[in-house]
Motif scaffolding. Structure first.
Motif, PDB file in Angstrom:
ATOM      1  N   HIS A  55       0.869  -1.255   0.091  1.00 50.15           N
ATOM      2  CA  HIS A  55       0.043  -0.295   0.179  1.00 50.15           C
ATOM      3  C   HIS A  55       1.024   1.578  -0.493  1.00 50.15           C
ATOM      4  O   HIS A  55      -0.015   1.891  -0.460  1.00 50.15           O
ATOM      5  CB  HIS A  55      -1.230   0.108   1.465  1.00 50.15           C
ATOM      6  N   ALA A  56       2.067   1.074   0.505  1.00 47.81           N
ATOM      7  CA  ALA A  56       2.329   2.395   1.702  1.00 47.81           C
ATOM      8  C   ALA A  56       2.988   2.491  -0.765  1.00 47.81           C
ATOM      9  O   ALA A  56       3.304   3.954  -1.380  1.00 47.81           O
ATOM     10  CB  ALA A  56       3.971   1.969   2.104  1.00 47.81           C
ATOM     11  N   PHE A  57       3.921   1.614  -1.108  1.00 50.39           N
ATOM     12  CA  PHE A  57       5.030   2.332  -2.290  1.00 50.39           C
ATOM     13  C   PHE A  57       3.180   2.934  -3.564  1.00 50.39           C
ATOM     14  O   PHE A  57       4.013   3.667  -3.930  1.00 50.39           O
ATOM     15  CB  PHE A  57       4.938   0.540  -3.245  1.00 50.39           C
ATOM     16  N   HIS A  58       2.482   2.501  -3.363  1.00 49.03           N
ATOM     17  CA  HIS A  58       0.973   2.491  -4.379  1.00 49.03           C
ATOM     18  C   HIS A  58       0.345   3.748  -4.173  1.00 49.03           C
ATOM     19  O   HIS A  58       0.639   4.714  -5.270  1.00 49.03           O
ATOM     20  CB  HIS A  58      -0.348   1.607  -3.929  1.00 49.03           C
ATOM     21  N   GLU A  59       0.278   4.161  -2.926  1.00 45.91           N
ATOM     22  CA  GLU A  59       0.483   5.536  -2.912  1.00 45.91           C
ATOM     23  C   GLU A  59       1.579   6.571  -3.053  1.00 45.91           C
ATOM     24  O   GLU A  59       1.023   7.781  -3.379  1.00 45.91           O
ATOM     25  CB  GLU A  59      -0.194   5.434  -0.660  1.00 45.91           C
ATOM     26  N   ILE A  60       2.229   6.216  -2.224  1.00 51.48           N
ATOM     27  CA  ILE A  60       3.829   6.920  -3.287  1.00 51.48           C
ATOM     28  C   ILE A  60       3.374   7.191  -4.657  1.00 51.48           C
ATOM     29  O   ILE A  60       3.957   8.561  -5.349  1.00 51.48           O
ATOM     30  CB  ILE A  60       5.550   7.036  -2.701  1.00 51.48           C
ATOM     31  N   ALA A  61       3.669   6.495  -5.153  1.00 50.02           N
ATOM     32  CA  ALA A  61       3.234   6.004  -6.654  1.00 50.02           C
ATOM     33  C   ALA A  61       1.774   7.279  -6.759  1.00 50.02           C
ATOM     34  O   ALA A  61       2.456   7.803  -8.224  1.00 50.02           O
ATOM     35  CB  ALA A  61       3.523   4.788  -7.553  1.00 50.02           C
ATOM     36  N   ILE A  62       1.185   7.099  -6.731  1.00 53.65           N
ATOM     37  CA  ILE A  62      -0.003   7.667  -7.196  1.00 53.65           C
ATOM     38  C   ILE A  62       0.466   9.746  -6.491  1.00 53.65           C
ATOM     39  O   ILE A  62      -0.419  10.287  -7.638  1.00 53.65           O
ATOM     40  CB  ILE A  62      -1.287   7.303  -6.642  1.00 53.65           C
ATOM     41  N   LEU A 104      -7.563  10.496  -5.924  1.00 47.42           N
ATOM     42  CA  LEU A 104      -8.305   8.943  -5.014  1.00 47.42           C
ATOM     43  C   LEU A 104      -8.028   8.261  -5.055  1.00 47.42           C
ATOM     44  O   LEU A 104      -8.485   7.326  -4.439  1.00 47.42           O
ATOM     45  CB  LEU A 104     -10.179   9.706  -5.779  1.00 47.42           C
ATOM     46  N   HIS A 105      -7.712   7.371  -6.556  1.00 48.11           N
ATOM     47  CA  HIS A 105      -7.232   6.778  -6.039  1.00 48.11           C
ATOM     48  C   HIS A 105      -6.156   5.900  -5.347  1.00 48.11           C
ATOM     49  O   HIS A 105      -5.605   4.577  -5.318  1.00 48.11           O
ATOM     50  CB  HIS A 105      -7.186   6.033  -7.959  1.00 48.11           C
ATOM     51  N   GLY A 106      -5.300   7.333  -5.539  1.00 43.91           N
ATOM     52  CA  GLY A 106      -4.343   6.886  -3.804  1.00 43.91           C
ATOM     53  C   GLY A 106      -4.520   7.195  -2.837  1.00 43.91           C
ATOM     54  O   GLY A 106      -3.582   6.189  -1.772  1.00 43.91           O
ATOM     55  N   ALA A 107      -5.346   8.107  -3.037  1.00 42.11           N
ATOM     56  CA  ALA A 107      -6.084   7.889  -1.419  1.00 42.11           C
ATOM     57  C   ALA A 107      -6.999   7.048  -1.100  1.00 42.11           C
ATOM     58  O   ALA A 107      -6.783   7.169   0.842  1.00 42.11           O
ATOM     59  CB  ALA A 107      -7.300   9.326  -1.522  1.00 42.11           C
ATOM     60  N   PHE A 108      -7.777   6.478  -1.824  1.00 43.97           N
ATOM     61  CA  PHE A 108      -8.473   5.427  -0.717  1.00 43.97           C
ATOM     62  C   PHE A 108      -7.977   4.097  -0.874  1.00 43.97           C
ATOM     63  O   PHE A 108      -8.315   2.996  -1.058  1.00 43.97           O
ATOM     64  CB  PHE A 108     -10.360   5.084  -1.931  1.00 43.97           C
ATOM     65  N   GLY A 110      -5.616   2.510   1.296  1.00 36.40           N
ATOM     66  CA  GLY A 110      -6.047   2.397   2.999  1.00 36.40           C
ATOM     67  C   GLY A 110      -7.196   1.118   2.657  1.00 36.40           C
ATOM     68  O   GLY A 110      -7.607   0.268   3.951  1.00 36.40           O
ATOM     69  N   LEU A 111      -8.001   2.128   1.708  1.00 37.45           N
ATOM     70  CA  LEU A 111      -9.407   1.054   2.060  1.00 37.45           C
ATOM     71  C   LEU A 111     -10.311  -0.092   1.026  1.00 37.45           C
ATOM     72  O   LEU A 111     -11.166  -0.608   0.957  1.00 37.45           O
ATOM     73  CB  LEU A 111     -10.913   2.107   1.575  1.00 37.45           C
ATOM     74  N   ALA A 112      -8.430  -0.606   0.630  1.00 41.51           N
ATOM     75  CA  ALA A 112      -8.776  -1.883  -0.602  1.00 41.51           C
ATOM     76  C   ALA A 112      -9.663  -3.155  -0.296  1.00 41.51           C
ATOM     77  O   ALA A 112      -9.732  -3.462  -0.155  1.00 41.51           O
ATOM     78  CB  ALA A 112      -7.231  -2.047  -0.638  1.00 41.51           C
ATOM     79  N   HIS A 113      -9.033  -3.230   1.113  1.00 36.56           N
ATOM     80  CA  HIS A 113      -9.819  -3.851   2.247  1.00 36.56           C
ATOM     81  C   HIS A 113     -11.010  -4.824   2.450  1.00 36.56           C
ATOM     82  O   HIS A 113     -11.919  -5.041   2.808  1.00 36.56           O
ATOM     83  CB  HIS A 113      -8.825  -4.827   3.032  1.00 36.56           C
ATOM     84  N   HIS A 114     -11.775  -2.944   2.639  1.00 33.49           N
ATOM     85  CA  HIS A 114     -13.320  -2.678   3.340  1.00 33.49           C
ATOM     86  C   HIS A 114     -14.069  -1.830   2.154  1.00 33.49           C
ATOM     87  O   HIS A 114     -15.025  -2.746   2.113  1.00 33.49           O
ATOM     88  CB  HIS A 114     -13.567  -1.681   4.187  1.00 33.49           C
ATOM     89  N   ASN A 115     -13.698  -1.639   0.760  1.00 34.26           N
ATOM     90  CA  ASN A 115     -14.727  -1.254  -0.141  1.00 34.26           C
ATOM     91  C   ASN A 115     -13.509  -0.998  -1.679  1.00 34.26           C
ATOM     92  O   ASN A 115     -12.996  -0.210  -1.845  1.00 34.26           O
ATOM     93  CB  ASN A 115     -14.874   0.341   0.118  1.00 34.26           C
ATOM     94  N   ILE A 116     -13.104  -1.832  -1.810  1.00 37.59           N
ATOM     95  CA  ILE A 116     -12.303  -2.559  -3.265  1.00 37.59           C
ATOM     96  C   ILE A 116     -12.749  -1.669  -4.014  1.00 37.59           C
ATOM     97  O   ILE A 116     -11.863  -1.106  -4.991  1.00 37.59           O
ATOM     98  CB  ILE A 116     -12.156  -4.138  -3.366  1.00 37.59           C
ATOM     99  N   TRP A 237      -3.446  -6.311  -7.437  1.00 34.61           N
ATOM    100  CA  TRP A 237      -2.292  -6.050  -6.675  1.00 34.61           C
ATOM    101  C   TRP A 237      -1.316  -7.258  -7.571  1.00 34.61           C
ATOM    102  O   TRP A 237       0.048  -7.456  -7.033  1.00 34.61           O
ATOM    103  CB  TRP A 237      -1.917  -6.901  -5.672  1.00 34.61           C
ATOM    104  N   ASN A 238      -1.601  -8.390  -8.903  1.00 37.74           N
ATOM    105  CA  ASN A 238      -0.775  -8.924  -9.979  1.00 37.74           C
ATOM    106  C   ASN A 238      -0.157  -8.346 -10.974  1.00 37.74           C
ATOM    107  O   ASN A 238       0.029  -6.739 -10.617  1.00 37.74           O
ATOM    108  CB  ASN A 238      -1.709 -10.309 -10.189  1.00 37.74           C
ATOM    109  N   HIS A 239       1.145  -8.606 -10.815  1.00 35.30           N
ATOM    110  CA  HIS A 239       1.842  -8.708 -11.922  1.00 35.30           C
ATOM    111  C   HIS A 239       1.359  -7.208 -13.525  1.00 35.30           C
ATOM    112  O   HIS A 239       1.743  -6.780 -13.409  1.00 35.30           O
ATOM    113  CB  HIS A 239       3.024  -9.788 -11.873  1.00 35.30           C
ATOM    114  N   MET A 240      -0.062  -7.969 -13.450  1.00 33.60           N
ATOM    115  CA  MET A 240       0.233  -7.216 -14.979  1.00 33.60           C
ATOM    116  C   MET A 240      -1.077  -6.262 -14.663  1.00 33.60           C
ATOM    117  O   MET A 240      -0.545  -5.656 -14.900  1.00 33.60           O
ATOM    118  CB  MET A 240      -1.382  -8.248 -15.366  1.00 33.60           C
ATOM    119  N   TRP A 241      -1.308  -6.179 -13.163  1.00 36.73           N
ATOM    120  CA  TRP A 241      -2.289  -5.035 -13.270  1.00 36.73           C
ATOM    121  C   TRP A 241      -0.709  -4.526 -12.399  1.00 36.73           C
ATOM    122  O   TRP A 241      -0.704  -2.454 -12.776  1.00 36.73           O
ATOM    123  CB  TRP A 241      -2.814  -5.254 -11.539  1.00 36.73           C
TER     124      TRP A 241
END
Length: 469
Positions: A55-62, A104-108, A110-116, A237-241
Motif C-alpha cells: 500500500h505504501a508504495f502504491h500511495e507514493i507512486a500515485i 483519489l485512487h491513491g487516497a483510498f 488503505g480502503l482496498a480491503h474494506h471497499n475495493i 495487486w498481481n503483476h499484470m496490474w
C-alpha cells in the motif's frame, strides 16, 4: 559551388530515402508496441495468482503521478495561453481531469480491503476521462486558435473543475452502490478508455498527422490503450496490474516530454517541423543567407568605391590618392623602385564656368579625366584633389618617364574639344608640375609640395606646359 547547391548534391538517392523512411516507421511502430510484448509475456508465462501488495508504495507512486499531472497541466496551460491551439486546451483539461480523479485512487488505497471498488474505480474513471478529452482535442487539431479572452476565462476553467469533482462524486456513489461489484462496471470504464485511446491512434493514422510532437502524442496514446488492456487482463495487486500502471506511466512521461518540448520551443503542437521540413527550411535559409551575403558584399564594394572616388568624374578622391601614395612610398623604400607624381591644374577653368555655366564645366571635368586615363598607363592613377586640380601617380617612373607622360597628357588635352553638347567643343589647356620620390624628398608632404611648386612655376611661365625641375 553555392551552399544550397552543396546541400542538394549531398541528397541521397530516392530509393535510399524510401528504405530509410520505411525503416524509421517500423522502428517507431516497434517502439510503440513494446508494452504489448510485455503484456503477452506476463499473460502467457506468468502465474496471475502471484501478488505484490504494498500500500505504501502504491500511495507514493500515485502521489508522484498526481503531482506530475498537475505540473504538466500547468505547462500545457501555459502553452495554450501562448498559442491558443484548441488541442492544447483539451490536453490541459485531460491532464487536469486525470490528476483530480486519479488522486483519489491513491487516497483510498488503505480502503482496498474494506471497499475495493472505492479504491479501484477511480483509476479507470481517470483514464476514461483523459482519453475522451484527448480524442476531442485531436479532432480539433489545426483548427483556428481560440481568442485571447477565452484562453484566460476563469469561469470556463472553474466549470471544468466542477465537472471533474462531480465525476469524483459519481464514482464514489457508484462504488458504494449495489452494482459496484458487477463485472461490467470496471470493465466498461477501462474498456471505454481502451476504445477512446484506440480511436485516438486511428484518427492520427487516418488524418496522416506526422509532425514530431504529434508522433510523440501517438505513441503515448498507444501506450494508454495498452495500459487499459493490461488493466482489463490483470487483477488488483498481481503483476499484470502493476505492469498496467508502469505502461500508463511510461505513456504519460512520453506525452509530458512532448509538452515540455513545445513549451521550450514554439509553445505549439502544430508548428514543430519534421526533419524533412527542417532540412528544406535550412536549405532555403542558407540560400537566402548566401544571397544576402552576396548582396552585402556588392553593397560594401559600392560603398568602398563611393568612399574612394570623386562622384562627378569617377577619379579617385584625395583620401584614396593619399593612401595609394603612402603604399607606393612603402614599396619604394622596400624595393628601391622610383615613382613620380604629376600635379595638374586646368588653365582658366573659371572662365569656362562663367561663360558656359557649371553644367558645361562639369562636362569638361569629366572629359578631362577620361582623356587623362587614355593618355596614362593602365596601372597609373588619376585623382581629383580640388575643384579643377588633379594628381596623377606614376609607379616605377622616374622624372624622364614622368615628363614624357606629362607631355602626352598636355598635348591630348590641348587637342581635344570638350563638351560638344553646346554645338562646338570647348578648348582648354592644362599646366603640370612633376616630382619624383627620393630625388625631391622621402615623405609624402615633400614630394607633394615639390609637384605643387612646379605646377605654380608652369602657371607663371604662361600655362599649358610641363615643369619637371
Amino acid at each position: 559551388m553555392s551552399t544550397s547547391e552543396g546541400i542538394q548534391a549531398n541528397e541521397p538517392h530516392a530509393a535510399i530515402r524510401l528504405v530509410t523512411q520505411i525503416y524509421v516507421r517500423l522502428l517507431l511502430a516497434g517502439f510503440a508496441l513494446i508494452p504489448a510484448y510485455l503484456i503477452a509475456y506476463l499473460f502467457f508465462f506468468q502465474d496471475p495468482a502471484l501478488h505484490f501488495e504494498n500500500h505504501a508504495f502504491h500511495e507514493i507512486a500515485i502521489a508522484a503521478a498526481t503531482l506530475e499531472g498537475l505540473f504538466v497541466t500547468y505547462v500545457t496551460w501555459r502553452c495554450y495561453r501562448s498559442s491558443g491551439e484548441p488541442l492544447l486546451r483539451w490536453m490541459t483539461l485531460g491532464f487536469f481531469g486525470f490528476a483530480l480523479i486519479y488522486a483519489l485512487h491513491g487516497a483510498f488505497t488503505g480502503l482496498a480491503h474494506h471497499n475495493i471498488w472505492l479504491f479501484l474505480l477511480y483509476g479507470p474513471a481517470s483514464r476514461l476521462v483523459m482519453s475522451v478529452l484527448l480524442l476531442v482535442g485531436l479532432l480539433s487539431y489545426r483548427q483556428s486558435p481560440d481568442p485571447v479572452n477565452r484562453r484566460v476565462g476563469t469561469r470556463y476553467w472553474l466549470a471544468w473543475v466542477a465537472a471533474f469533482l462531480v465525476v469524483d462524486l459519481l464514482v464514489a456513489l457508484l462504488a458504494n452502490s449495489a452494482i459496484a461489484g458487477a463485472l461490467g462496471v470496471r470493465l466498461s470504464m477501462e474498456g471505454g478508455a481502451l476504445v477512446f485511446s484506440t480511436l485516438n491512434v486511428a484518427t492520427l493514422v487516418l488524418r496522416r498527422i506526422r509532425s514530431p510532437l504529434m508522433l510523440i502524442y501517438g505513441i503515448s496514446v498507444t501506450w494508454f490503450a495498452l495500459s487499459s488492456l493490461s488493466f482489463i487482463l490483470g487483477r488488483p495487486w498481481n503483476h499484470m496490474w502493476w505492469l498496467a500502471h508502469a505502461i500508463f506511466a511510461g505513456g504519460f512521461f512520453l506525452l509530458s516530454y512532448g509538452v515540455v518540448q513545445a513549451f521550450l520551443t514554439t509553445r505549439s503542437f502544430a508548428t514543430i517541423y519534421s526533419q524533412e521540413e527542417l532540412s528544406a527550411r535550412l536549405a532555403e535559409a542558407m540560400a537566402r543567407t548566401e544571397s544576402a551575403l552576396q548582396e552585402l558584399q556588392r553593397t560594401n564594394q559600392k560603398l568602398e568605391h563611393l568612399a574612394a572616388t570623386d562622384p562627378l568624374t569617377g577619379a579617385a578622391n584625395r583620401r584614396s590618392f593619399i593612401e595609394r601614395v603612402e603604399a607606393e612610398i612603402a614599396r619604394a623604400k622596400r624595393d628601391g623602385a622610383p615613382f613620380s607624381l604629376l600635379s595638374l591644374d586646368l588653365d582658366n577653368f573659371k572662365w569656362i564656368n562663367d561663360s558656359f555655366g557649371h553644367q558645361i564645366g562639369d562636362k569638361v571635368l569629366q572629359g578631362f579625366v577620361q582623356t587623362c586615363l587614355d593618355a596614362i598607363r593602365p596601372y597609373d592613377g588619376v585623382a581629383r584633389v580640388g575643384g579643377e586640380e588633379f594628381m596623377v601617380l606614376l609607379p616605377q617612373a622616374g622624372l624622364d618617364a614622368a615628363l614624357a607622360i606629362g607631355e602626352r597628357i598636355r598635348l591630348a588635352i590641348a587637342s581635344t574639344p570638350f563638351a560638344r553638347e553646346i554645338g562646338r567643343g570647348v578648348s582648354i589647356t592644362v599646366s603640370i608640375g612633376i616630382s619624383q620620390f627620393g630625388k625631391d624628398g622621402n615623405t609624402i608632404d615633400t614630394i607633394l609640395h615639390a609637384a605643387d611648386q612646379r605646377l605654380y612655376h608652369a602657371k607663371r611661365r604662361g600655362r599649358n606646359c610641363v615643369i619637371a625641375v
